[in-house]
Design an enzyme around this catalytic site. Structure first.
Site, PDB file in Angstrom:
ATOM      1  N   ALA A 132       0.881  -1.190  -0.118  1.00  0.00           N
ATOM      2  CA  ALA A 132      -0.080   0.112  -0.012  1.00  0.00           C
ATOM      3  C   ALA A 132       0.949   1.440  -0.083  1.00  0.00           C
ATOM      4  O   ALA A 132       0.746   2.198  -0.771  1.00  0.00           O
ATOM      5  CB  ALA A 132      -0.772  -0.158   1.252  1.00  0.00           C
ATOM      6  N   GLU A 164      -1.427  -2.858 -16.033  1.00  0.00           N
ATOM      7  CA  GLU A 164      -1.539  -3.872 -17.099  1.00  0.00           C
ATOM      8  C   GLU A 164      -2.028  -5.014 -16.470  1.00  0.00           C
ATOM      9  O   GLU A 164      -1.456  -5.750 -15.487  1.00  0.00           O
ATOM     10  CB  GLU A 164      -0.216  -3.991 -17.534  1.00  0.00           C
ATOM     11  CG  GLU A 164       0.036  -4.716 -18.658  1.00  0.00           C
ATOM     12  CD  GLU A 164       1.615  -4.971 -19.021  1.00  0.00           C
ATOM     13  OE1 GLU A 164       2.129  -3.808 -19.171  1.00  0.00           O
ATOM     14  OE2 GLU A 164       2.119  -6.166 -18.985  1.00  0.00           O
TER      15      GLU A 164
HETATM   16  C1  LIG Z   1       0.191  -8.288  -3.988  1.00  0.00           C
HETATM   17  C2  LIG Z   1       1.454  -7.618  -3.213  1.00  0.00           C
HETATM   18  C3  LIG Z   1       2.104  -6.351  -3.911  1.00  0.00           C
HETATM   19  C4  LIG Z   1       1.011  -6.921  -1.878  1.00  0.00           C
HETATM   20  O1  LIG Z   1       1.884  -6.364  -1.014  1.00  0.00           O
HETATM   21  P1  LIG Z   1       1.880  -6.188   0.415  1.00  0.00           P
HETATM   22  O2  LIG Z   1       2.931  -5.492   0.834  1.00  0.00           O
HETATM   23  O3  LIG Z   1       1.853  -7.779   1.052  1.00  0.00           O
HETATM   24  O4  LIG Z   1       0.547  -5.526   0.841  1.00  0.00           O
HETATM   25  P2  LIG Z   1      -0.047  -4.924   1.909  1.00  0.00           P
HETATM   26  O5  LIG Z   1       0.873  -5.550   3.200  1.00  0.00           O
HETATM   27  O6  LIG Z   1      -0.181  -3.274   1.986  1.00  0.00           O
HETATM   28  O7  LIG Z   1      -1.475  -5.607   2.158  1.00  0.00           O
HETATM   29  C5  LIG Z   1      -1.660  -6.766   2.187  1.00  0.00           C
HETATM   30  C6  LIG Z   1      -2.714  -7.382   3.198  1.00  0.00           C
HETATM   31  O8  LIG Z   1      -1.760  -7.092   4.322  1.00  0.00           O
HETATM   32  C7  LIG Z   1      -2.757  -6.682   5.187  1.00  0.00           C
HETATM   33  N1  LIG Z   1      -1.820  -5.758   6.294  1.00  0.00           N
HETATM   34  C8  LIG Z   1      -0.986  -4.678   6.083  1.00  0.00           C
HETATM   35  N2  LIG Z   1      -0.513  -4.382   7.087  1.00  0.00           N
HETATM   36  C9  LIG Z   1      -0.701  -5.326   8.074  1.00  0.00           C
HETATM   37  C10 LIG Z   1      -0.181  -5.339   9.534  1.00  0.00           C
HETATM   38  N3  LIG Z   1       0.688  -4.352   9.967  1.00  0.00           N
HETATM   39  N4  LIG Z   1      -0.934  -6.446  10.117  1.00  0.00           N
HETATM   40  C11 LIG Z   1      -1.511  -7.196   9.463  1.00  0.00           C
HETATM   41  N5  LIG Z   1      -1.882  -7.116   8.144  1.00  0.00           N
HETATM   42  C12 LIG Z   1      -1.716  -6.211   7.438  1.00  0.00           C
HETATM   43  C13 LIG Z   1      -3.433  -5.786   4.513  1.00  0.00           C
HETATM   44  O9  LIG Z   1      -4.884  -5.401   5.339  1.00  0.00           O
HETATM   45  C14 LIG Z   1      -3.854  -6.728   3.325  1.00  0.00           C
HETATM   46  O10 LIG Z   1      -4.808  -7.706   3.622  1.00  0.00           O
HETATM   47  P3  LIG Z   1      -6.067  -7.509   2.874  1.00  0.00           P
HETATM   48  O11 LIG Z   1      -6.083  -7.819   1.662  1.00  0.00           O
HETATM   49  O12 LIG Z   1      -6.985  -8.779   3.637  1.00  0.00           O
HETATM   50  O13 LIG Z   1      -6.779  -6.353   3.302  1.00  0.00           O
HETATM   51  C15 LIG Z   1       2.385  -8.781  -2.692  1.00  0.00           C
HETATM   52  O14 LIG Z   1       1.881  -9.574  -1.904  1.00  0.00           O
HETATM   53  C16 LIG Z   1       3.155  -9.405  -3.621  1.00  0.00           C
HETATM   54  O15 LIG Z   1       4.133  -8.860  -4.240  1.00  0.00           O
HETATM   55  N6  LIG Z   1       2.508 -10.696  -4.208  1.00  0.00           N
HETATM   56  C17 LIG Z   1       3.125 -11.298  -5.200  1.00  0.00           C
HETATM   57  C18 LIG Z   1       3.207 -10.718  -6.647  1.00  0.00           C
HETATM   58  C19 LIG Z   1       2.035 -10.303  -6.913  1.00  0.00           C
HETATM   59  O16 LIG Z   1       0.882 -10.818  -6.831  1.00  0.00           O
HETATM   60  N7  LIG Z   1       2.039  -8.700  -7.449  1.00  0.00           N
HETATM   61  C20 LIG Z   1       0.874  -8.140  -7.858  1.00  0.00           C
HETATM   62  C21 LIG Z   1       0.565  -8.102  -9.115  1.00  0.00           C
HETATM   63  S1  LIG Z   1       1.710  -7.926 -10.656  1.00  0.00           S
END
Ligand SMILES: CC(C)(COP(=O)(O)OP(=O)(O)OC[C@H]1O[C@@H](n2cnc3c(N)ncnc32)[C@H](O)[C@@H]1OP(=O)(O)O)[C@@H](O)C(=O)NCCC(=O)NCCS
Length: 408
Positions: free
Chosen positions: A243, A265
């Site tokens: 985020a 994309e």
């Molecule tokens: C998709 C992706 C980019 C998300 O990044 P991330 O850093 O995990 O995202 P965030 O931490 O901001 O949010 C993910 C979840 O963690 C939760 N979260 C964030 N901070 C938190 C905390 N301190 N404690 C508990 N949960 C938390 C969020 O609420 C969210 O959960 P929800 O979707 O149920 O609401 C990552 O998981 C990733 O790289 N995945 C693999 C590649 C991919 O899919 N890329 C995207 C398409 S190209």
């Protein structure tokens, strides 16, 4: 394995799941090398090892890909307890090493001592490019706040090209349809997240994740930046970095007068969830999204304000509206809840209406005996059910966004 011949059984023993065999690590301290808690595995390896994600010819296969946390200098080793040899029915083991060499750049270490001596030089590693944003997150385990920084880099930053070659390998393991980009195309922008940490009194930086954005030209003087690939490395996922990164990138482009809107994309489900949260957070204070206006329905004012002030396109603004309207709606009130449901379903019904128009066309072209009424009837019922299901799913996704927003 019933029905297999003795040879087939023996061959099956020499198959290893490559998602388990590949062991990844981000190393900060020499002790990390022996600490299994710091190991993580790919989610995908089909692009390298084929759809069944299996390497043949080894027992106890381990493909070690260890990275120094900051500059991602690499240790690559292949280990196994046994390997098929030529005597074994003339079957050859897969050339695992060559397959990995195809996706990792040259210059990696193959022995641990060399890798550990590179670790000592890590103190010289500094993030690339321009600092855009600093934030901190409380870490329960460490009992302290940890600082993170987001940078914008490009290929003119010394050492970045080589670093990016090492970084992009991770895409193959965590994005199902990942591809490497043409880094010589100057329209690519790179946004990087780093964690600051201390080692022997010095401040060091560890790679957390990154995003690539392509600057499409839509008119000679306007651009439409498109998020291409985004990855937060698994040890850092679920902590809020995704985020932070998306919001920082959005804010970076928002301030540019040449940008029309920011899109993505082929967005994945997780990306859409993240985007919903970030865009709603940005939009919630705009006057056009006040509770009174939300109750009057989706408006041109919302489209214009979100586009002009925040560079959000119409489709995304509509989702933001639906999420914020859900927050402003008392779903326990029959009238309010009905009005919300109808409003969202009116949008969702678009594709079904199109299908119905196509069906009507068919009816005009086909003889009555060629069309079965029964089929039409089933179709309509099914559509109603599907529509209700989509609506319920959407509301539950929206509620999750609102919960996160309430905690932010
Ligand atoms: C998709 C992706 C980019 C998300 O990044 P991330 O850093 O995990 O995202 P965030 O931490 O901001 O949010 C993910 C979840 O963690 C939760 N979260 C964030 N901070 C938190 C905390 N301190 N404690 C508990 N949960 C938390 C969020 O609420 C969210 O959960 P929800 O979707 O149920 O609401 C990552 O998981 C990733 O790289 N995945 C693999 C590649 C991919 O899919 N890329 C995207 C398409 S190209």
């Amino acid at each position: 394995m019933a029905g297999l011949t003795a040879t087939e059984k023996k061959l099956a023993e020499y198959k290893c799941n490559t998602n388990e065999a590949i062991q990844l690590k981000l190393v900060r301290f020499p002790e990390d090398l022996e600490d299994e808690n710091t190991t993580f595995n790919p989610e995908y390896s089909h692009q390298v090892f084929g759809d069944d994600e299996v390497a043949f010819g080894y027992k106890g296969l381990k493909i070690l890909l260890y990275y120094i946390a900051g500059n991602l200098s690499t240790l690559f080793r292949v280990e196994y307890t046994s390997r098929v040899n030529e005597k074994f029915d003339c079957v050859e083991a897969d050339d695992v090493e060559s397959k990995i060499r195809e996706i990792i750049p040259p210059g990696f270490c193959t022995n641990t001592d060399d890798f550990v001596s590179l670790l000592e030089k890590e103190v010289n590693f500094k993030p690339f490019g321009m600092l855009l944003h600093t934030y901190s997150i409380h870490n329960e385990e460490a009992g302290e706040d940890i600082t993170y920084q987001i940078y914008k880099a490009d290929m003119t930053c010394p050492g970045f090209r080589e670093y990016h070659e090492r970084l992009q390998t991770f895409l193959m393991w965590f994005i199902e349809t990942a591809s490497f980009i043409d880094v010589d195309d100057e329209r690519w922008n790179y946004f990087l997240v780093f964690e600051k940490y201390n080692k022997d009194g010095a401040t060091l930086f560890a790679t957390v994740g990154y995003m690539t954005v392509y600057n499409y030209y839509v008119y000679p003087d306007k651009t439409r930046p498109r998020v291409s690939q985004m990855l937060i490395l698994p040890p850092f996922q679920g902590e809020g970095h995704g985020a932070q990164l998306l919001e920082t990138v959005h804010r970076y482009y928002m301030s540019s007068p040449t940008v029309l809107d920011i899109t993505a994309e082929d967005p994945s489900e997780n990306y859409v969830k993240l985007r919903d949260f970030v865009l709603v957070k940005l939009c919630q204070d705009l006057l056009c999204f006040s509770p009174v206006k939300l109750m009057q329905g989706f408006s041109q004012e919302m489209v214009t304000e979100a586009q002009q002030k925040l560079k959000i396109n119409k489709q995304h603004t509509r989702r933001v509206y639906e999420i914020l309207r859900l927050r402003a709606t008392n779903m326990g009130d029959a009238e309010q809840s009905r009005s919300y449901r109808l409003d969202v379903k009116r949008r969702l019904i678009g594709p079904y209406k199109k299908k119905q128009r196509e069906l009507a066309k068919m009816r005009r072209c086909l003889r009555p005996e060629e069309m079965t009424n029964q089929l039409n009837q089933i179709d309509l019922n099914l559509q109603r059910e599907q529509l209700e299901e989509s609506f319920q799913q959407l509301v539950s996704d929206y509620r999750r966004v609102l919960e996160r927003l309430a905690q932010a």
